[in-house]
Each structure stands twice: as C-alpha cells, then as structure tokens.
Design a protein around this motif. Structure first.
Motif, mmCIF file in Angstrom:
data_model
loop_
_atom_site.group_PDB
_atom_site.id
_atom_site.type_symbol
_atom_site.label_atom_id
_atom_site.label_comp_id
_atom_site.label_asym_id
_atom_site.label_seq_id
_atom_site.Cartn_x
_atom_site.Cartn_y
_atom_site.Cartn_z
ATOM 1 N N ILE A 12 -2.617 20.370 -23.944
ATOM 2 C CA ILE A 12 -1.931 20.400 -24.813
ATOM 3 C C ILE A 12 -3.026 19.097 -25.813
ATOM 4 N N LEU A 13 -3.372 18.138 -25.719
ATOM 5 C CA LEU A 13 -4.112 17.496 -26.235
ATOM 6 C C LEU A 13 -5.708 17.389 -26.633
ATOM 7 N N SER A 14 -6.333 18.475 -25.489
ATOM 8 C CA SER A 14 -7.463 18.752 -25.540
ATOM 9 C C SER A 14 -8.012 20.047 -26.451
ATOM 10 N N GLU A 15 -6.916 20.937 -26.316
ATOM 11 C CA GLU A 15 -6.585 22.130 -27.175
ATOM 12 C C GLU A 15 -7.043 21.710 -28.883
ATOM 13 N N LEU A 16 -5.615 20.806 -29.285
ATOM 14 C CA LEU A 16 -5.496 20.100 -30.185
ATOM 15 C C LEU A 16 -6.481 19.724 -30.714
ATOM 16 N N GLU A 17 -7.133 19.098 -29.956
ATOM 17 C CA GLU A 17 -8.454 18.208 -30.319
ATOM 18 C C GLU A 17 -9.789 19.176 -30.773
ATOM 19 N N GLU A 18 -9.625 20.496 -30.297
ATOM 20 C CA GLU A 18 -10.387 21.474 -30.545
ATOM 21 C C GLU A 18 -10.339 21.954 -31.869
ATOM 22 N N ALA A 19 -9.021 22.477 -31.766
ATOM 23 C CA ALA A 19 -8.831 22.607 -32.818
ATOM 24 C C ALA A 19 -7.207 22.461 -33.849
ATOM 25 N N GLN A 93 5.172 43.880 -21.192
ATOM 26 C CA GLN A 93 3.883 45.244 -22.088
ATOM 27 C C GLN A 93 2.350 44.240 -21.896
ATOM 28 N N SER A 94 2.503 43.790 -23.051
ATOM 29 C CA SER A 94 0.792 42.839 -23.599
ATOM 30 C C SER A 94 0.596 41.618 -21.891
ATOM 31 N N GLY A 95 1.554 40.536 -21.669
ATOM 32 C CA GLY A 95 1.489 40.311 -21.016
ATOM 33 C C GLY A 95 1.137 38.754 -21.117
ATOM 34 N N HIS A 96 2.041 38.218 -22.448
ATOM 35 C CA HIS A 96 1.841 37.037 -23.087
ATOM 36 C C HIS A 96 2.732 36.236 -23.480
ATOM 37 N N TRP A 97 2.582 35.439 -23.610
ATOM 38 C CA TRP A 97 4.129 34.512 -24.931
ATOM 39 C C TRP A 97 3.811 34.835 -26.474
ATOM 40 N N THR A 98 4.562 35.445 -26.743
ATOM 41 C CA THR A 98 4.537 35.398 -28.247
ATOM 42 C C THR A 98 5.656 34.577 -29.105
ATOM 43 N N GLY A 99 5.559 34.707 -30.362
ATOM 44 C CA GLY A 99 7.143 33.705 -31.097
ATOM 45 C C GLY A 99 7.362 34.474 -31.294
ATOM 46 N N GLY A 100 8.751 33.265 -31.864
ATOM 47 C CA GLY A 100 10.046 34.993 -32.070
ATOM 48 C C GLY A 100 10.203 34.850 -33.756
ATOM 49 N N ALA A 101 10.893 34.659 -34.717
ATOM 50 C CA ALA A 101 10.901 34.969 -35.811
ATOM 51 C C ALA A 101 9.728 34.197 -36.387
ATOM 52 N N ARG A 102 8.628 34.719 -37.683
ATOM 53 C CA ARG A 102 8.237 33.778 -38.478
ATOM 54 C C ARG A 102 8.982 32.967 -39.195
ATOM 55 N N PRO A 103 8.273 31.858 -40.008
ATOM 56 C CA PRO A 103 7.359 31.226 -39.492
ATOM 57 C C PRO A 103 6.974 30.872 -38.126
ATOM 58 N N TRP A 104 6.645 30.758 -37.233
ATOM 59 C CA TRP A 104 6.027 30.475 -35.968
ATOM 60 C C TRP A 104 6.060 28.941 -36.340
ATOM 61 N N PRO A 105 6.258 27.822 -35.429
ATOM 62 C CA PRO A 105 5.834 26.695 -34.666
ATOM 63 C C PRO A 105 4.858 26.090 -35.267
ATOM 64 N N GLU A 106 4.028 24.946 -35.565
ATOM 65 C CA GLU A 106 2.660 24.882 -35.356
ATOM 66 C C GLU A 106 2.863 23.327 -35.284
ATOM 67 N N VAL A 107 2.162 23.067 -33.771
ATOM 68 C CA VAL A 107 1.371 22.064 -33.640
ATOM 69 C C VAL A 107 0.735 21.460 -33.488
ATOM 70 N N VAL A 108 0.846 19.878 -34.953
ATOM 71 C CA VAL A 108 -0.562 19.429 -34.985
ATOM 72 C C VAL A 108 -0.432 17.766 -34.151
ATOM 73 N N TYR A 109 -1.896 17.706 -34.103
ATOM 74 C CA TYR A 109 -1.987 16.259 -33.468
ATOM 75 C C TYR A 109 -2.311 14.837 -34.514
ATOM 76 N N THR A 110 -1.864 13.854 -34.896
ATOM 77 C CA THR A 110 -2.013 13.127 -34.851
ATOM 78 C C THR A 110 -2.914 12.379 -34.493
ATOM 79 N N GLU A 111 -3.834 10.891 -35.999
ATOM 80 C CA GLU A 111 -5.139 10.227 -35.181
ATOM 81 C C GLU A 111 -5.415 9.856 -33.979
#
Length: 133
Positions: A12-19, A93-111
């Motif tokens: 998770i942290l390595s992906e957030l470092e990118e995004a 059907q699509s073989g992936h995770w999706t969100g429930g009702a919008r807005p979808w929660p967002e994960v943000v990294y701290t410093e």
C-alpha cells in the motif's frame, strides 16, 4: 520509528508513494491479483488499520469546495474501516473489486508514509510482489 510492517502494508505505501492517494477498490486491485476471496478484503482492512494507527495514512471521503479531499478524523476512519464490506464489493463478471455507493473512500499518505514508501521502493523495487512468480 521502527515498525515491523506486513507485506500488504508495504504494498500500500509503495503504491501511494507513486500515486499520493487512491480509492479503496483501485488500491486493492493494484496490490493483489483479485480473486474475490474475502481474505483479500480482510488483509486490506487490517493493513489500512495498522497504517492509520501508525500515522502513515489518512482516509478521506468528501471533498471541499475546491475539490480537495478532506481527511476524516482517525476515529471516523477507524469506524469506516469496520464497515469495509460496504466499500469493497467483488464483481465476478469483471473479476475485480469495486466500491459501494459513491463517494469511494480514498487513502492518502502522510509525510511519514511518503518517506516510508520511498524506503520500501528503494529496497524492493516497483510492484515487487508481481515479480515473485
């Protein structure tokens, strides 16, 4: 701070470092090869809880008038994580995770999360878990 991290937390942290930030389903689909097994969602929930407790991430759900994500309080974030099944649904059907009702929660990294994410990327490389097989 020397914290022993599980692999999901490192992913998770390595992906957030990118995004910088990412919504729940996109982040989960990125750090696993989705199968729909409940263990994927459970491990994701545990990892987010640990990262939040240790100050590496924040969670946001709403945006301000300028469309910037507003971080939730830690208390509200922990409460949201206990209801993660409302925010992550597997679509066979699509073989992936999706969100429930919008807005979808967002994960943000701290410093602190950003610094740790960079360390993880330097040590393991980009998406090292995909190179294992």
């Amino acid at each position: 701070m020397d914290i022993k991290m599980r692999e999901f937390e490192k992913r998770i942290l390595s992906e957030l470092e990118e995004a910088g930030q990412e919504n729940f389903p996109t982040l989960l689909n990125t750090i696993v090869t989705p199968t729909g097994n409940a263990s994927e969602r459970n491990e994701f929930q545990t990892a987010l809880t640990n990262l939040l407790q240790n100050g590496f991430i924040k969670i946001g759900l709403e945006r301000d008038a300028n469309r910037r994500l507003k971080n939730m309080s830690d208390e509200d974030s922990f409460a949201l994580l206990t209801r993660i099944t409302e925010h992550l649904v597997f679509k066979t059907q699509s073989g992936h995770w999706t969100g429930g009702a919008r807005p979808w929660p967002e994960v943000v990294y701290t410093e602190m999360g950003k610094v740790e994410g960079r360390k993880i990327l330097q040590e393991f490389g980009y998406q090292w878990w995909r190179q294992k097989d």
